[in-house]
Design an enzyme around this catalytic site. Structure first.
Site: not given
Ligand SMILES: Nc1ncnc2c1ncn2[C@@H]1O[C@H](COP(=O)(O)OP(=O)(O)OP(=O)(O)O)[C@@H](O)[C@H]1O
Ligand SMILES: [Mg+2]
Lengths: 400, 252
Positions: B9, B14, B40, B127
């Site tokens: 999600k 991720k 992004k 997604d």
């Molecule tokens: N285990 C964790 N503990 C604390 N904060 C976390 C952890 N994992 C991720 N985060 C925080 O959550 C936020 C979102 O993480 P990230 O950008 O990796 O998500 P994503 O799934 O890649 O998002 P997107 O779908 O928008 O690409 C970031 O600010 C990150 O620092």
């Molecule tokens: Mg991401």
């Protein structure tokens, strides 16, 4: 807008090449399109279509199917058609719309194969490339799937590769080549893709040499060379005077196992760049153009002969100064270039000629002018290309 | 070469998890390539120390046929090869088609042959909204999928959809599910909830990653935890996951 065509029609595209290459294989062939591409193929690119019962279908792709990615609809249609047709294999051939929406034709074929239980292929053709690419990927896929190592034939033997319907149209050129081969003591293992059968395909490693007669056969020749060590000779013997040299080269390739190209090596004088007025320009498919060049040179044409490639250019099939003509603008510039006083090309290309005092020899190509000039295309081997030239010389070449 | 796609999600973590795993793998001696598959283009930021690298699609737009490998592949922390496929700004264009074009460009430029990575990580946008976003799990790309989820309902819902998609594509020779990474959100009963989900999906949990302040602290330094705080328990956790990923495939 550099690639805009104002006077010329679009040349035969990759999906037509792929479908055409499978025409003799009892292959349930489905063009995944809204019907325009299928219409193009059966109506203009496949000279053998009318009167046959080859199972070529259009998927009837509609806007909502593309939006919803309703691949199951296509798969179900194919499976139900296969139930009644019982083809030996199935092919899904891509077109522009599936390409745009990112349809995975190879993945769909994978699924069809699992459900139908017959070998299935998915070709990611897009309509953005020319027929030779489609022929190549289809022939390569057949080779990868079906060819097995087998004992070499006891007598000298060749496969003919790149013998596709778009390059050779309705001419008996390939039949004449086979006759010449037989007269020189060569048997033919497989002719690909026109006239191919599952049996000759499977056993094509029995041959000693692969004869590549158009650019579309080059990739398969390389594949067979890499996998089974079969050497290849690229070229065609147009013109009576070329025949001994051509067969000498074939013999040499068979004995040495070293690949060769007929039609690019020559004495130094003919490697000159065309100067003002004296040059000959041969436009079309590269292997056929090389053959015409040899015939013209052997006929005693004094000026340098330049090849202009219409569907793409292979470096290994080039002489220095040969040119790739990527779009109508480039074709037009080349055809009207003052360095050339004689032009060989499809009759449609004559529309681009502004200077009527040039000699223009029409060489119809099915991928350009389709059935409109198909009947005027000569058997370039039987009777010799020279005879063809002579018959044209007698008439006023420019007024054809 | 092991190729793994990471799905989950939006916002679940991720990119953070992938970058930390990439850093961990490189510290274990592996050559890693991370490909961000998200318009992004922020997947590799922590590895690039906050430097925004030009995306494949930006470069194609700007340079056309003249794009070279050096224009799209950048070396980040630990020698990780960083690539961002990129895409249009929200509301215009066709992001899914963009992923396909970017992937084709990587092939055309022989990126995999050139860098010869031991591991390729595809970090794919939230997604799977259209065909293009399934590109990373098509035949020839990732053989394995890892889903990142928390115990939150929406995250599990997205994860469930991804499991369905993988299942649907089985007949097409696509990637298989290698396991689930729990990126915790500190909700009640979270371990239990995610474990049940994994069982129902016929999969298993590869690693439970705690939610930890140190992740944000590292992020503030534009670093992965593995780089900024190599001796922290959180770093050890990512390294453990990295190990399991490399050993994993045989016994899933
Ligand atoms: N285990 C964790 N503990 C604390 N904060 C976390 C952890 N994992 C991720 N985060 C925080 O959550 C936020 C979102 O993480 P990230 O950008 O990796 O998500 P994503 O799934 O890649 O998002 P997107 O779908 O928008 O690409 C970031 O600010 C990150 O620092
Ligand atoms: Mg991401």
């Amino acid at each position: 807008m550099a690639r805009l065509s104002i006077l010329l029609p679009p040349f035969s595209p990759d999906y037509s090449g792929a479908a055409s290459a499978l025409f003799d294989m009892n292959c349930l062939t489905v063009l995944h399109d809204a019907s325009g591409c299928t219409g193009n193929f059966i109506g203009f690119d496949e000279p053998r279509w009318y009167g046959t019962h080859v199972p070529v279908y259009c998927s009837g792709l509609r806007e909502i199917d593309a939006i919803m990615g309703d691949d199951e609809k296509l798969i179900a249609k194919v499976l139900s058609a296969q139930k009644s047709i019982n083809a030996d294999m199935i092919a899904i051939v891509g077109s522009p719309v599936p390409m745009i929406v990112g349809c995975d034709v190879a993945g769909i074929a994978h699924e069809i194969e699992e459900r139908a239980g017959v070998p299935s292929f998915g070709f990611d053709t897009t309509g953005l490339r020319y027929y030779d690419y489609g022929v190549s990927i289809a022939c390569d896929a057949l080779v990868k799937r079906f060819v097995r190592p087998c004992a070499k034939s006891s007598e000298p033997s060749v496969n003919i590769l790149g013998a596709d319907a778009i390059d050779f149209g309705i001419t008996p050129t390939i039949a004449s080549l086979r006759r010449l081969l037989a007269e020189s003591g060569y048997s033919c293992s497989a002719v690909m893709p026109c006239g191919l059968s599952l049996d000759t395909l499977t056993n094509m490693t029995a041959a000693h040499v692969n004869l590549v007669v158009s650019r579309s056969g080059l990739s398969t020749a390389k594949l067979l060379h890499d996998r089974y060590g079969i050497p290849y000779l690229v070229g065609l013997p147009y013109g009576e005077k070329c025949i001994p040299e051509y067969f000498g080269m074939l013999e040499q390739v068979r004995r040495s196992g070293v690949n060769a190209v007929y039609g690019i090596s020559s004495d130094n004088s003919s490697l000159r760049k065309a100067e003002n007025g004296g040059g000959v320009l041969v436009i079309g498919e590269q292997v056929a153009c090389n053959a015409i060049r040899m015939a013209v040179e052997k006929d005693g044409e004094p000026g340098p002969v330049t090849v202009g490639c219409l569907f793409g250019m292979e470096q290994e099939l080039c002489r220095p100064y040969d040119v790739n003509l990527a779009d109508e603008k480039e074709i037009s510039e080349a055809i009207n270039d003052n360095r050339y006083s004689t032009v060989f090309a499809d009759p449609f290309l004559k529309w681009l000629l502004r200077n009527v005092s040039k000699r223009f020899f029409p060489i119809p190509h099915y991928g350009v002018s389709s059935k409109i000039h198909a009947r005027e295309a000569a058997d370039s081997i039987d009777g010799g290309f020279d005879a063809y030239l002579a018959s044209l010389e007698n008439r006023d070449a420019t007024n054809l | 070469m092991k190729k793994i796609a990471i799905y989950g999600k939006g916002g679940i973590g991720k990119s953070t998890t992938t970058a930390n795993v990439a850093a961990a793998l490189s510290s274990q001696g592996f050559k890693v390539m991370q490909v961000g598959c998200d318009p992004k283009a922020d997947s590799t930021q922590l590895l690039m120390h906050g430097k925004k690298i030009p995306s494949v699609l930006d470069q194609i737009k700007e340079k056309g046929e003249d794009v070279e490998l050096a224009d799209i592949a950048y070396t980040g922390f630990g020698g990780v090869v960083c690539v961002e496929s990129g895409g249009p700004t929200p509301g215009i264009g066709c992001a899914g088609r963009g992923i396909i074009a970017a992937f084709n460009k990587l092939e055309e430029l022989h990126a995999y042959e050139e860098f010869r990575p031991d591991v390729v990580l595809y970090d794919v946008l939230g997604d799977v909204v259209c065909g293009g976003f399934a590109m990373p799990i098509r035949d020839g790309y990732a053989e394995e999928v890892i889903i990142v989820t928390s115990g939150e309902r929406m995250a599990l819902f997205a994860a469930g959809n991804i499991v369905l998609a993988i299942d649907n594509f089985k007949k097409r020779g696509y990637a298989r599910l290698a396991g689930i990474v729990q990126n915790s959100r500190k909700i009640d009963n979270e371990d239990e909830i995610v474990r049940t989900f994994a069982e129902q999906a016929g999969s298993r949990i590869l690693q439970v990653i705690p939610r930890a302040q140190i992740v944000q602290e590292a992020e503030a330094l534009d670093r992965t935890v593995v780089e900024a705080f190599p001796d922290s328990p959180q770093s050890a956790c990512y390294k453990e996951l990295a190990k399991k990923i490399m050993e994993g495939s045989a016994n899933v």
